[in-house]
Design an enzyme around this catalytic site. Structure first.
Site, PDB file in Angstrom:
ATOM      1  N   TYR A 151       1.189  -0.732   0.049  1.00  0.00           N
ATOM      2  CA  TYR A 151      -0.015   0.036   0.053  1.00  0.00           C
ATOM      3  C   TYR A 151       0.328   1.408  -0.124  1.00  0.00           C
ATOM      4  O   TYR A 151       0.401   2.136  -1.159  1.00  0.00           O
ATOM      5  CB  TYR A 151      -0.758  -0.260   1.019  1.00  0.00           C
ATOM      6  CG  TYR A 151      -2.110   1.304   1.659  1.00  0.00           C
ATOM      7  CD1 TYR A 151      -3.641   0.834   0.405  1.00  0.00           C
ATOM      8  CD2 TYR A 151      -1.464   2.031   2.292  1.00  0.00           C
ATOM      9  CE1 TYR A 151      -4.225   2.321   0.615  1.00  0.00           C
ATOM     10  CE2 TYR A 151      -2.656   3.171   2.112  1.00  0.00           C
ATOM     11  CZ  TYR A 151      -4.008   2.972   1.535  1.00  0.00           C
ATOM     12  OH  TYR A 151      -4.666   4.280   1.565  1.00  0.00           O
ATOM     13  N   LYS A 155       1.189   4.211  -3.163  1.00  0.00           N
ATOM     14  CA  LYS A 155       0.947   6.163  -2.853  1.00  0.00           C
ATOM     15  C   LYS A 155       2.402   6.139  -2.724  1.00  0.00           C
ATOM     16  O   LYS A 155       1.729   7.764  -2.875  1.00  0.00           O
ATOM     17  CB  LYS A 155       0.628   5.703  -0.986  1.00  0.00           C
ATOM     18  CG  LYS A 155      -0.790   5.205  -1.222  1.00  0.00           C
ATOM     19  CD  LYS A 155      -2.465   5.304  -1.664  1.00  0.00           C
ATOM     20  CE  LYS A 155      -3.768   4.759  -2.327  1.00  0.00           C
ATOM     21  NZ  LYS A 155      -5.166   5.230  -2.633  1.00  0.00           N
ATOM     22  N   ILE A 184      -8.927   7.776   8.385  1.00  0.00           N
ATOM     23  CA  ILE A 184      -9.716   8.673   8.092  1.00  0.00           C
ATOM     24  C   ILE A 184     -11.125   7.824   8.592  1.00  0.00           C
ATOM     25  O   ILE A 184     -11.073   6.796   7.360  1.00  0.00           O
ATOM     26  CB  ILE A 184     -10.414   9.631   6.870  1.00  0.00           C
ATOM     27  CG1 ILE A 184      -9.120  10.572   5.972  1.00  0.00           C
ATOM     28  CG2 ILE A 184     -11.731   9.959   6.965  1.00  0.00           C
ATOM     29  CD1 ILE A 184      -9.307  11.298   7.238  1.00  0.00           C
TER      30      ILE A 184
HETATM   31  N1  LIG Z   1      -9.785   5.982   5.195  1.00  0.00           N
HETATM   32  C1  LIG Z   1      -8.858   6.333   5.280  1.00  0.00           C
HETATM   33  O1  LIG Z   1      -8.239   6.180   6.302  1.00  0.00           O
HETATM   34  C2  LIG Z   1      -7.667   6.841   4.314  1.00  0.00           C
HETATM   35  C3  LIG Z   1      -6.285   7.479   4.262  1.00  0.00           C
HETATM   36  C4  LIG Z   1      -5.732   7.849   3.057  1.00  0.00           C
HETATM   37  C5  LIG Z   1      -5.807   7.491   2.395  1.00  0.00           C
HETATM   38  N2  LIG Z   1      -6.862   7.003   1.824  1.00  0.00           N
HETATM   39  C6  LIG Z   1      -7.188   7.095   0.697  1.00  0.00           C
HETATM   40  O2  LIG Z   1      -8.699   7.473  -0.406  1.00  0.00           O
HETATM   41  C7  LIG Z   1      -9.105   6.261  -1.003  1.00  0.00           C
HETATM   42  C8  LIG Z   1     -10.513   6.544  -0.820  1.00  0.00           C
HETATM   43  O3  LIG Z   1     -10.962   5.564   0.513  1.00  0.00           O
HETATM   44  P1  LIG Z   1     -11.661   4.961   1.447  1.00  0.00           P
HETATM   45  O4  LIG Z   1     -11.477   5.278   2.802  1.00  0.00           O
HETATM   46  O5  LIG Z   1     -12.706   6.395   1.141  1.00  0.00           O
HETATM   47  O6  LIG Z   1     -11.895   3.677   1.127  1.00  0.00           O
HETATM   48  P2  LIG Z   1     -13.625   3.384   0.928  1.00  0.00           P
HETATM   49  O7  LIG Z   1     -13.147   2.169   0.805  1.00  0.00           O
HETATM   50  O8  LIG Z   1     -14.413   3.456   1.562  1.00  0.00           O
HETATM   51  O9  LIG Z   1     -13.942   3.836  -0.920  1.00  0.00           O
HETATM   52  C9  LIG Z   1     -12.980   2.919  -1.697  1.00  0.00           C
HETATM   53  C10 LIG Z   1     -14.081   3.210  -2.938  1.00  0.00           C
HETATM   54  O10 LIG Z   1     -13.339   2.553  -3.926  1.00  0.00           O
HETATM   55  C11 LIG Z   1     -13.991   1.688  -4.907  1.00  0.00           C
HETATM   56  N3  LIG Z   1     -13.033   1.026  -5.497  1.00  0.00           N
HETATM   57  C12 LIG Z   1     -12.287  -0.115  -5.374  1.00  0.00           C
HETATM   58  N4  LIG Z   1     -11.286  -0.992  -5.916  1.00  0.00           N
HETATM   59  C13 LIG Z   1     -11.801  -0.080  -7.023  1.00  0.00           C
HETATM   60  C14 LIG Z   1     -11.297  -0.541  -8.493  1.00  0.00           C
HETATM   61  N5  LIG Z   1     -10.603  -1.411  -9.278  1.00  0.00           N
HETATM   62  N6  LIG Z   1     -12.243  -0.181  -9.706  1.00  0.00           N
HETATM   63  C15 LIG Z   1     -13.528   0.734  -9.384  1.00  0.00           C
HETATM   64  N7  LIG Z   1     -13.438   1.009  -7.699  1.00  0.00           N
HETATM   65  C16 LIG Z   1     -13.150   0.546  -6.806  1.00  0.00           C
HETATM   66  C17 LIG Z   1     -15.040   0.942  -3.641  1.00  0.00           C
HETATM   67  O11 LIG Z   1     -15.501  -0.240  -4.790  1.00  0.00           O
HETATM   68  C18 LIG Z   1     -15.712   2.198  -2.953  1.00  0.00           C
HETATM   69  O12 LIG Z   1     -16.235   2.284  -3.163  1.00  0.00           O
HETATM   70  C19 LIG Z   1      -8.264   5.580  -1.609  1.00  0.00           C
HETATM   71  O13 LIG Z   1      -8.036   5.576  -2.452  1.00  0.00           O
HETATM   72  C20 LIG Z   1      -7.650   5.250  -0.121  1.00  0.00           C
HETATM   73  O14 LIG Z   1      -6.951   4.414  -0.265  1.00  0.00           O
HETATM   74  C21 LIG Z   1      -7.888   6.521   2.569  1.00  0.00           C
END
Ligand SMILES: NC(=O)c1ccc[n+]([C@@H]2O[C@H](COP(=O)([O-])OP(=O)(O)OC[C@H]3O[C@@H](n4cnc5c(N)ncnc54)[C@H](O)[C@@H]3O)[C@@H](O)[C@H]2O)c1
Length: 245
Positions: A151, A155, A184
């Site tokens: 991961y 990133k 988050i």
């Molecule tokens: N939640 C955190 O703490 C956090 C922190 C830093 C970065 N992020 C990043 O933020 C972004 C969103 O994460 P989130 O926490 O909202 O997660 P989440 O799981 O709530 O949402 C992710 C979405 O991506 C979609 N998805 C997954 N694989 C896919 C694919 N191959 N094609 C199309 N859609 C796909 C899923 O169906 C889902 O709707 C991600 O890139 C994650 O790495 C999250």
């Protein structure tokens, strides 16, 4: 006048979490939003709930599907002004036990997916001389994380990709930036043990995780004119103070 009046925005991963909150904020700011997600049903239902213009089924790892979904959106609206790459997955494993398939899947979704969505959207922006790309990276791409080599590598890749693409297209009116959130509260972190989360909270200067609604305004800023006009290849960090680059 709202910040994104009549902008056309494609938000990947918009069916959940951070992507959904960004899509919601964009709708509130006057944009026409299309939610792209591999979960087509949820993309459509979330679009209806938040007043977006619709959902499109895109698996960001599938080049043909990305190309077709982008073309479909551009045909419908005449252009795409803003691309938000929020689709992502998170799994955990120490490197010494990691199945190579886990590594490959994470790189495919979290890094190659960003490349593919940009590959088919950015040429349309360059052609029109205006565009904004916002890649959702992670603070873990800056500081690393145990059991997260795959991961963190993906990133960190997104951050380097963002800078490089920004250099290529800034002169043609297309601004490319990243957001690297800290922890988050979304479905992505829901599976992590409460013990880990409690320990993590004590490390954070703010003492708490963020919410998707607290990340979305940064994505509004980067997409807006004049607010976002001077950001080129930057990584903005709504991260509760976990990383101070
Ligand atoms: N939640 C955190 O703490 C956090 C922190 C830093 C970065 N992020 C990043 O933020 C972004 C969103 O994460 P989130 O926490 O909202 O997660 P989440 O799981 O709530 O949402 C992710 C979405 O991506 C979609 N998805 C997954 N694989 C896919 C694919 N191959 N094609 C199309 N859609 C796909 C899923 O169906 C889902 O709707 C991600 O890139 C994650 O790495 C999250």
């Amino acid at each position: 006048m709202r910040a994104l009046e009549n902008r056309i925005a494609l938000v990947t991963g918009g069916a959940s979490g951070i992507g959904r909150a960004i899509a919601e904020a964009y709708v509130r700011e006057g944009a026409h939003v299309v939610i792209a997600d591999r979960d087509a049903l949820r993309a459509a239902s979330v679009a209806a709930e938040i007043g977006a213009d619709g959902g499109v089924e895109i698996d960001v790892t599938d080049a043909a599907r990305v190309e077709a979904g982008v073309a479909e959106t551009a045909r419908r609206f005449g252009r795409i002004d803003v691309l938000v790459n929020s689709a992502g997955i998170l799994t955990e494993s120490p490197l010494v036990e990691m199945d190579p398939a886990m590594w490959a899947e994470t790189i495919a979704v979290d890094l190659i997916g960003v490349f593919l969505c940009c590959r088919y959207t950015v040429p349309l922006m360059v052609e029109r001389g205006w565009g904004r790309v916002i890649n959702i990276a992670s603070q873990l791409g800056i500081k690393g994380g145990r059991s997260l080599t795959h991961y963190a590598a993906a990133k960190a890749g997104v951050i380097g990709f963002t800078k490089s693409l920004a250099l290529e297209v800034a002169g043609q009116g297309v601004l490319v930036n990243a957001i690297a959130p800290g922890p988050i509260e979304t479905p992505m972190v829901a599976g992590i043990t409460e013990e880990w989360k409690a320990a993590k909270r004590t490390e954070l200067p703010l003492g708490r995780f963020g919410t998707p609604a607290e990340v979305a305004p940064t994505a509004v800023l980067l997409a807006s004119d004049p607010g976002g006009n001077l950001y080129v290849g930057q990584t903005l960090g709504p991260n509760s103070g976990d990383v101070m680059p």
